[in-house]
Design a protein around this motif. Structure first.
Motif, PDB file in Angstrom:
ATOM      1  N   SER A  93       0.041  17.814 -11.306  1.00  0.00           N
ATOM      2  CA  SER A  93       0.069  19.199 -10.830  1.00  0.00           C
ATOM      3  C   SER A  93       1.086  20.034 -11.607  1.00  0.00           C
ATOM      4  O   SER A  93       0.822  21.187 -11.961  1.00  0.00           O
ATOM      5  CB  SER A  93       0.404  19.232  -9.337  1.00  0.00           C
ATOM      6  N   GLU A  97       1.136   6.944  -6.490  1.00  0.00           N
ATOM      7  CA  GLU A  97       0.005   7.859  -6.674  1.00  0.00           C
ATOM      8  C   GLU A  97       0.420   9.300  -6.386  1.00  0.00           C
ATOM      9  O   GLU A  97       0.021  10.229  -7.098  1.00  0.00           O
ATOM     10  CB  GLU A  97      -1.141   7.456  -5.739  1.00  0.00           C
ATOM     11  N   ALA A  98       1.208   9.491  -5.335  1.00  0.00           N
ATOM     12  CA  ALA A  98       1.657  10.841  -5.002  1.00  0.00           C
ATOM     13  C   ALA A  98       2.534  11.414  -6.109  1.00  0.00           C
ATOM     14  O   ALA A  98       2.421  12.595  -6.467  1.00  0.00           O
ATOM     15  CB  ALA A  98       2.417  10.836  -3.678  1.00  0.00           C
ATOM     16  N   GLU A  99       3.407  10.583  -6.665  1.00  0.00           N
ATOM     17  CA  GLU A  99       4.265  11.043  -7.757  1.00  0.00           C
ATOM     18  C   GLU A  99       3.439  11.362  -8.995  1.00  0.00           C
ATOM     19  O   GLU A  99       3.685  12.363  -9.680  1.00  0.00           O
ATOM     20  CB  GLU A  99       5.307   9.968  -8.084  1.00  0.00           C
ATOM     21  N   GLN A 130       3.885   1.598  -1.210  1.00  0.00           N
ATOM     22  CA  GLN A 130       4.473   1.758  -2.534  1.00  0.00           C
ATOM     23  C   GLN A 130       3.456   2.338  -3.509  1.00  0.00           C
ATOM     24  O   GLN A 130       3.771   3.226  -4.307  1.00  0.00           O
ATOM     25  CB  GLN A 130       4.989   0.414  -3.042  1.00  0.00           C
ATOM     26  N   HIS A 131       2.234   1.827  -3.425  1.00  0.00           N
ATOM     27  CA  HIS A 131       1.198   2.360  -4.303  1.00  0.00           C
ATOM     28  C   HIS A 131       0.910   3.825  -3.991  1.00  0.00           C
ATOM     29  O   HIS A 131       0.737   4.652  -4.905  1.00  0.00           O
ATOM     30  CB  HIS A 131      -0.087   1.540  -4.162  1.00  0.00           C
ATOM     31  N   ASP A 132       0.852   4.167  -2.709  1.00  0.00           N
ATOM     32  CA  ASP A 132       0.608   5.555  -2.325  1.00  0.00           C
ATOM     33  C   ASP A 132       1.719   6.475  -2.845  1.00  0.00           C
ATOM     34  O   ASP A 132       1.459   7.611  -3.268  1.00  0.00           O
ATOM     35  CB  ASP A 132       0.503   5.681  -0.809  1.00  0.00           C
ATOM     36  N   ALA A 133       2.963   5.961  -2.800  1.00  0.00           N
ATOM     37  CA  ALA A 133       4.078   6.764  -3.303  1.00  0.00           C
ATOM     38  C   ALA A 133       3.948   6.993  -4.807  1.00  0.00           C
ATOM     39  O   ALA A 133       4.198   8.097  -5.308  1.00  0.00           O
ATOM     40  CB  ALA A 133       5.406   6.068  -2.988  1.00  0.00           C
ATOM     41  N   GLN A 188       0.337  12.302  -9.003  1.00  0.00           N
ATOM     42  CA  GLN A 188      -0.379  13.545  -8.722  1.00  0.00           C
ATOM     43  C   GLN A 188       0.538  14.752  -8.853  1.00  0.00           C
ATOM     44  O   GLN A 188       0.129  15.817  -9.340  1.00  0.00           O
ATOM     45  CB  GLN A 188      -0.977  13.496  -7.316  1.00  0.00           C
ATOM     46  N   ARG A 189       1.793  14.567  -8.435  1.00  0.00           N
ATOM     47  CA  ARG A 189       2.759  15.657  -8.568  1.00  0.00           C
ATOM     48  C   ARG A 189       3.003  15.989 -10.039  1.00  0.00           C
ATOM     49  O   ARG A 189       3.087  17.157 -10.431  1.00  0.00           O
ATOM     50  CB  ARG A 189       4.074  15.282  -7.894  1.00  0.00           C
ATOM     51  N   ARG A 200       0.832  -1.206   0.000  1.00  0.00           N
ATOM     52  CA  ARG A 200       0.000   0.000   0.000  1.00  0.00           C
ATOM     53  C   ARG A 200       0.862   1.250   0.000  1.00  0.00           C
ATOM     54  O   ARG A 200       0.545   2.235  -0.694  1.00  0.00           O
ATOM     55  CB  ARG A 200      -0.910  -0.020   1.222  1.00  0.00           C
TER      56      ARG A 200
END
Length: 371
Positions: free
Chosen positions: A160, A152-154, A147-150, A156-157, A145
Motif C-alpha cells: 500500500s 501478510e499484514a506488513e 505470525q503469518h497473518d502479521a 500488504q502495508r 497462523r
C-alpha cells in the motif's frame, strides 16, 4: 498462508506415516492389540482427508478418539495422534472459532470418557495430558497462523505504501509537466506575439528604410530576450529548482513598452518586499495579460498592483478590439494563469464586457511579506 500450511501439512503427513509404522510394529510384536491397530489405521486414513473435508474428517476423528478412550485410553496413541493432526490442520486453515470449538470438543470428549467411563482420577496424568496436549496443539497452530497473518499484514502495508508512493510520484510528474508547460508558455508566447506584431509593422514600413531598420532591431532584441529567458527556464529545470528567476514586473513593463504597448501603471511599492515567488508569479501573469491585450485588445492598458492585509493583487484592464480575435481561442494562457494562481493558494477573476476586459489575480500574502 497456503504455502505455510503446505509445509506443515507435509510434516503432519510424515507424522501419520510414522504413527502407522509404530502401530504396525506394536501389533506384529504382540505389544499392541489388533483393535488398536485397526482404529489407528482408520484414524490416519481419515486424517489424510483433512485437506478436502476438514470439518467432516475432524468429527470422525473425535468419534474415533472417543472410541479409543473407551477401549483403552493408555494404549490408543495412534488414534489420539490422528486426532491431533486433524486438529492442527483445521487450526491452520479454518477460522479461529472453528478450531477452538473442535479442540474443545475433542479434549472434552476424551477427558469425559477417561474420567467418567474409565474411572481415572480427574488429575491423573493420562487425564490431564489430553487437555494439555490438545490445548498445546491448537495454541501452536493458531500462533503460527497469527505470525503469518502479521507478516501478510506488513507485506500488504508495504504494498500500500509503494502504491501510494507511486501515485504521489505520478501526481508530482503531472504537476511538473504542467509547470514546465506553463513556464515555457510564459517565456515564449509573449515574445512570439510581439515579434509577429513587429514583423507586420516592418512590412508596412518597407518604404521607410530607417523605420524598418529600427523595427528590425526591436525584433532582434525581442528574439534574444525570448531565447535568453527560455534558456534560463531550461537551466533551472536541469538544476532541479523552480523556474522562478529572471522575471519582475518592471522588466515586463519595459519589454511591453519596447514593443509599442501603451501602458498606464500604478504599482504598490510594498510589492518589492514580498517573497520572490509572489513577485515572479505576478510578473508572469502580467506578461500573459499584456500578451492577451496586445492580441485581442486595443488602446491603453491599465495595470494596478496592491498589497493588502492578507492578499497581494494584480489588476490588468484593457479595451477589447472592435474586431473579433483572429484566433479561435486564447490558447493556454488564461488556463496557465489560473493554474499558477491556484498552485499558490490564490484565485483568478476574469470579467468581459463590450467595453472592457479585466483580469485580476489575488495571491495570499505570506508571513515573510508581513515582516
Amino acid at each position: 498462508m497456503w504455502r505455510t500450511a503446505a509445509v506443515w501439512e507435509r510434516a503432519l503427513d510424515a507424522a501419520l506415516v510414522l504413527t502407522l509404522v509404530v502401530e504396525l510394529a506394536r501389533v506384529t510384536s504382540g505389544i499392541g492389540n489388533p483393535a488398536e491397530g485397526l482404529l489407528a489405521l482408520v484414524g490416519c486414513v481419515t486424517a489424510s482427508l483433512r485437506r478436502t473435508a476438514p470439518i467432516t474428517a475432524m468429527v470422525v476423528l473425535v468419534v474415533l478418539a472417543g472410541a479409543g478412550a473407551l477401549f483403552d485410553p493408555t494404549n490408543m496413541v495412534g488414534t489420539w495422534v490422528a486426532g491431533q493432526v486433524g486438529l492442527f490442520s483445521v487450526a491452520l486453515r479454518r477460522e479461529r472459532s472453528v478450531a477452538l470449538a473442535l479442540g474443545a470438543l475433542l479434549a472434552s470428549t476424551m477427558y469425559a470418557i477417561i474420567v467418567v467411563v474409565q474411572g481415572l482420577p480427574w488429575i491423573d496424568p493420562t487425564s490431564l495430558v489430553v487437555l494439555v496436549w490438545t490445548a498445546a496443539v491448537v495454541g501452536a497452530a493458531l500462533t503460527i497462523r497469527a505470525q503469518h497473518d502479521a507478516v501478510e499484514a506488513e507485506a500488504q502495508r508495504v504494498v500500500s505504501l509503494q502504491e501510494a508512493q507511486e501515485s504521489l510520484v505520478a501526481r508530482r510528474l503531472t504537476e511538473e509537466r504542467v509547470r514546465i508547460a506553463r513556464d515555457l508558455h510564459d517565456s515564449v508566447a509573449h515574445g512570439i506575439s510581439a515579434i509577429a506584431l513587429q514583423t507586420s509593422a516592418i512590412e508596412a514600413s518597407l518604404g521607410e528604410p530607417d523605420v524598418a531598420r529600427e523595427r528590425l532591431r526591436a525584433v532582434r532584441t525581442t528574439a534574444r530576450a525570448v531565447l535568453g529567458e527560455t534558456q534560463q527556464v531550461l537551466q533551472l529545470l536541469r538544476e532541479g529548482g523552480g523556474a522562478t528567476g529572471g522575471a519582475n514586473i518592471g522588466t515586463v513593463l519595459e519589454d511591453a513598452r519596447a514593443t509599442g504597448d501603451d501602458i498606464d501603471e500604478t504599482l504598490d511599492p510594498r510589492l518589492d518586499a514580498q517573497p520572490e515567488a509572489t513577485r515572479v508569479a505576478m510578473a508572469r501573469v502580467l506578461r500573459e495579460a499584456l500578451t492577451n491585450a496586445r492580441r485581442h485588445g486595443r488602446g491603453r492598458v491599465t495595470v494596478r498592483t496592491a498589497v493588502e492585509r492578507d492578499t497581494v493583487s494584480l489588476v490588468v484592464v484593457n479595451q477589447p478590439a472592435t474586431l473579433p480575435p483572429t484566433t479561435s481561442s486564447q490558447g493556454f494562457g488564461l488556463q496557465g494563469v489560473r493554474e499558477r494562481a491556484e498552485a499558490m493558494g490564490g484565485h483568478l477573476e476574469v470579467h468581459r464586457s463590450e467595453h472592457e476586459f479585466s483580469l485580476t489575480i489575488r495571491l495570499p500574502r505570506s508571513e515573510e511579506g508581513h515582516r
